[in-house]
Design a protein around this motif. Structure first.
Motif, PDB file in Angstrom:
ATOM      1  N   ASN A  32     -17.912 -28.297  41.471  1.00 54.22           N
ATOM      2  CA  ASN A  32     -17.432 -27.741  42.731  1.00 54.22           C
ATOM      3  C   ASN A  32     -18.131 -26.419  43.005  1.00 54.22           C
ATOM      4  O   ASN A  32     -18.367 -25.628  42.089  1.00 54.22           O
ATOM      5  CB  ASN A  32     -15.917 -27.500  42.682  1.00 54.22           C
ATOM      6  CG  ASN A  32     -15.127 -28.783  42.553  1.00 54.22           C
ATOM      7  OD1 ASN A  32     -15.322 -29.725  43.319  1.00 54.22           O
ATOM      8  ND2 ASN A  32     -14.240 -28.851  41.570  1.00 54.22           N
ATOM      9  N   ASP A  33     -18.474 -26.171  44.266  1.00 52.50           N
ATOM     10  CA  ASP A  33     -19.079 -24.902  44.660  1.00 52.50           C
ATOM     11  C   ASP A  33     -17.988 -23.895  44.988  1.00 52.50           C
ATOM     12  O   ASP A  33     -17.053 -24.193  45.748  1.00 52.50           O
ATOM     13  CB  ASP A  33     -19.981 -25.090  45.880  1.00 52.50           C
ATOM     14  CG  ASP A  33     -21.280 -25.794  45.532  1.00 52.50           C
ATOM     15  OD1 ASP A  33     -21.568 -25.921  44.321  1.00 52.50           O
ATOM     16  OD2 ASP A  33     -21.999 -26.213  46.450  1.00 52.50           O
ATOM     17  N   ARG A  34     -18.114 -22.695  44.390  1.00 45.09           N
ATOM     18  CA  ARG A  34     -17.159 -21.627  44.629  1.00 45.09           C
ATOM     19  C   ARG A  34     -17.898 -20.337  44.954  1.00 45.09           C
ATOM     20  O   ARG A  34     -19.132 -20.248  44.813  1.00 45.09           O
ATOM     21  CB  ARG A  34     -16.244 -21.443  43.413  1.00 45.09           C
ATOM     22  CG  ARG A  34     -15.361 -22.663  43.138  1.00 45.09           C
ATOM     23  CD  ARG A  34     -14.380 -22.404  42.003  1.00 45.09           C
ATOM     24  NE  ARG A  34     -13.453 -21.307  42.306  1.00 45.09           N
ATOM     25  CZ  ARG A  34     -12.353 -21.435  43.069  1.00 45.09           C
ATOM     26  NH1 ARG A  34     -12.051 -22.613  43.600  1.00 45.09           N
ATOM     27  NH2 ARG A  34     -11.567 -20.407  43.289  1.00 45.09           N
ATOM     28  N   ASP A  69     -12.105 -14.716  44.003  1.00 46.81           N
ATOM     29  CA  ASP A  69     -12.736 -15.957  43.562  1.00 46.81           C
ATOM     30  C   ASP A  69     -12.137 -17.078  44.399  1.00 46.81           C
ATOM     31  O   ASP A  69     -10.933 -17.352  44.322  1.00 46.81           O
ATOM     32  CB  ASP A  69     -12.463 -16.179  42.074  1.00 46.81           C
ATOM     33  CG  ASP A  69     -13.002 -17.516  41.595  1.00 46.81           C
ATOM     34  OD1 ASP A  69     -14.228 -17.700  41.626  1.00 46.81           O
ATOM     35  OD2 ASP A  69     -12.187 -18.376  41.198  1.00 46.81           O
ATOM     36  N   SER A  70     -12.962 -17.740  45.194  1.00 48.30           N
ATOM     37  CA  SER A  70     -12.443 -18.709  46.160  1.00 48.30           C
ATOM     38  C   SER A  70     -13.369 -19.905  46.265  1.00 48.30           C
ATOM     39  O   SER A  70     -14.535 -19.850  45.848  1.00 48.30           O
ATOM     40  CB  SER A  70     -12.311 -18.047  47.540  1.00 48.30           C
ATOM     41  OG  SER A  70     -13.595 -17.670  48.018  1.00 48.30           O
ATOM     42  N   ASP A  95     -16.880 -26.520  50.736  1.00 47.13           N
ATOM     43  CA  ASP A  95     -16.575 -27.414  49.621  1.00 47.13           C
ATOM     44  C   ASP A  95     -15.106 -27.281  49.192  1.00 47.13           C
ATOM     45  O   ASP A  95     -14.807 -27.283  48.001  1.00 47.13           O
ATOM     46  CB  ASP A  95     -17.507 -27.108  48.442  1.00 47.13           C
ATOM     47  CG  ASP A  95     -17.488 -28.202  47.380  1.00 47.13           C
ATOM     48  OD1 ASP A  95     -17.151 -29.352  47.730  1.00 47.13           O
ATOM     49  OD2 ASP A  95     -17.785 -27.915  46.218  1.00 47.13           O
ATOM     50  N   ILE A  96     -14.207 -27.173  50.151  1.00 50.47           N
ATOM     51  CA  ILE A  96     -12.786 -27.089  49.846  1.00 50.47           C
ATOM     52  C   ILE A  96     -12.206 -28.498  49.733  1.00 50.47           C
ATOM     53  O   ILE A  96     -12.361 -29.316  50.637  1.00 50.47           O
ATOM     54  CB  ILE A  96     -12.026 -26.293  50.932  1.00 50.47           C
ATOM     55  CG1 ILE A  96     -12.555 -24.858  51.010  1.00 50.47           C
ATOM     56  CG2 ILE A  96     -10.530 -26.286  50.638  1.00 50.47           C
ATOM     57  CD1 ILE A  96     -11.896 -24.029  52.089  1.00 50.47           C
ATOM     58  N   LYS A  97     -11.563 -28.776  48.597  1.00 48.17           N
ATOM     59  CA  LYS A  97     -10.961 -30.087  48.370  1.00 48.17           C
ATOM     60  C   LYS A  97      -9.485 -29.897  48.022  1.00 48.17           C
ATOM     61  O   LYS A  97      -9.153 -29.113  47.133  1.00 48.17           O
ATOM     62  CB  LYS A  97     -11.669 -30.811  47.231  1.00 48.17           C
ATOM     63  CG  LYS A  97     -13.170 -30.987  47.448  1.00 48.17           C
ATOM     64  CD  LYS A  97     -13.859 -31.526  46.212  1.00 48.17           C
ATOM     65  CE  LYS A  97     -15.359 -31.605  46.393  1.00 48.17           C
ATOM     66  NZ  LYS A  97     -16.050 -32.038  45.156  1.00 48.17           N
ATOM     67  N   ASP A 104      -8.033 -23.333  45.193  1.00 50.55           N
ATOM     68  CA  ASP A 104      -7.323 -22.166  44.671  1.00 50.55           C
ATOM     69  C   ASP A 104      -8.075 -20.874  44.974  1.00 50.55           C
ATOM     70  O   ASP A 104      -9.301 -20.821  44.920  1.00 50.55           O
ATOM     71  CB  ASP A 104      -7.101 -22.294  43.156  1.00 50.55           C
ATOM     72  CG  ASP A 104      -8.400 -22.507  42.404  1.00 50.55           C
ATOM     73  OD1 ASP A 104      -9.172 -23.405  42.803  1.00 50.55           O
ATOM     74  OD2 ASP A 104      -8.665 -21.759  41.433  1.00 50.55           O
ATOM     75  N   TRP A 105      -7.320 -19.831  45.305  1.00 54.27           N
ATOM     76  CA  TRP A 105      -7.845 -18.497  45.554  1.00 54.27           C
ATOM     77  C   TRP A 105      -7.286 -17.561  44.477  1.00 54.27           C
ATOM     78  O   TRP A 105      -6.082 -17.545  44.229  1.00 54.27           O
ATOM     79  CB  TRP A 105      -7.435 -18.001  46.944  1.00 54.27           C
ATOM     80  CG  TRP A 105      -8.113 -18.731  48.065  1.00 54.27           C
ATOM     81  CD1 TRP A 105      -7.981 -20.046  48.407  1.00 54.27           C
ATOM     82  CD2 TRP A 105      -9.039 -18.184  49.002  1.00 54.27           C
ATOM     83  NE1 TRP A 105      -8.749 -20.363  49.501  1.00 54.27           N
ATOM     84  CE2 TRP A 105      -9.412 -19.232  49.887  1.00 54.27           C
ATOM     85  CE3 TRP A 105      -9.586 -16.916  49.194  1.00 54.27           C
ATOM     86  CZ2 TRP A 105     -10.306 -19.035  50.933  1.00 54.27           C
ATOM     87  CZ3 TRP A 105     -10.481 -16.714  50.243  1.00 54.27           C
ATOM     88  CH2 TRP A 105     -10.834 -17.775  51.094  1.00 54.27           C
TER      89      TRP A 105
END
Length: 218
Positions: free
Chosen positions: A118-120, A148-149, A154-156, A162-163
């Protein structure tokens, strides 16, 4: 039993050594970039006394670039051993010039990284100050909120949504290579160190170093 304990201690020792080496490499790269930009500043032909570029009132800057980021989770899902490249677009800075050489600012630095496919984005909102040591050369730094988000693209749900927040420290330096009217184009380098608290009482720490360009208006 003793041999297993011995093997475990050797692996732990090697991991600590590798982590230390990785941090040293990042810090050396940062020092090199700072030195190069400083040399550019001292090599300028126009002194501050001859400066006719006026900075006053509000300032705004956005930047883009790239660099390296290392992530360490206390749970072991990520390690400083695995530094990765990332982009820094967009980075924002908003401030107010107290005089022609000193500004109070709020910066939003950060970099994209990948964890568990996952991209964060690890960045922050940093109250800071900026000072022009020479006519075109400035230094900048502060401390504030680490964030950190998930990367916005790329939000799933229930997977990468999670933030997390914590504390971050940032230092940067830059050199204005082009100026006209109220606009300035600069090359800059930046170091950001921060830590956040994840679920299940897991700590995540990050060290990132970046090079980029900034577009400023005064």
């Amino acid at each position: 039993m003793k041999s297993r304990i011995h093997e475990y201690l050797l692996k732990l020792n090697n991991k600590v050594k590798t982590k230390t080496i990785k941090k040293q490499i990042i810090l050396k790269m940062a020092c090199t970039a700072f030195t190069l930009i400083s040399a550019m500043a001292f090599a300028q032909y126009n002194s501050y006394a001859k400066n006719n570029f006026n900075r006053d009132g509000f300032m705004f800057e956005f930047g883009l670039g790239g660099g390296i980021i290392s992530i360490e989770d206390s749970a072991g899902s990520q390690s400083f051993d695995d530094a990765q490249g990332g982009g820094t677009f967009p980075e924002l800075k908003l401030g107010y010039m107290l005089n022609n050489r000193f500004a109070i600012t709020v910066s939003a630095p950060g970099m994209i990284y990948t964890v568990n496919d996952n991209d964060r984005h690890f960045g922050g909102i940093i109250p800071s100050v900026q000072y022009w040591v020479k006519d075109r050369w400035w230094i900048h730094g502060g401390a504030g909120l680490a964030i950190d988000s998930p990367a916005l693209y790329d939000i799933k749900d229930n997977v990468n949504d999670d933030w997390n927040t914590g504390i971050a420290v940032m230092v940067s330096t830059g050199y204005e290579v082009y100026r006209k009217n109220k606009f300035a184009l600069n090359v800059q380098s930046k170091v950001l160190l921060g830590g956040v608290k994840l679920e299940s009482n897991i700590d995540r720490e990050a060290v990132q170093f970046s090079l980029g360009i900034g577009f400023s208006w005064f």
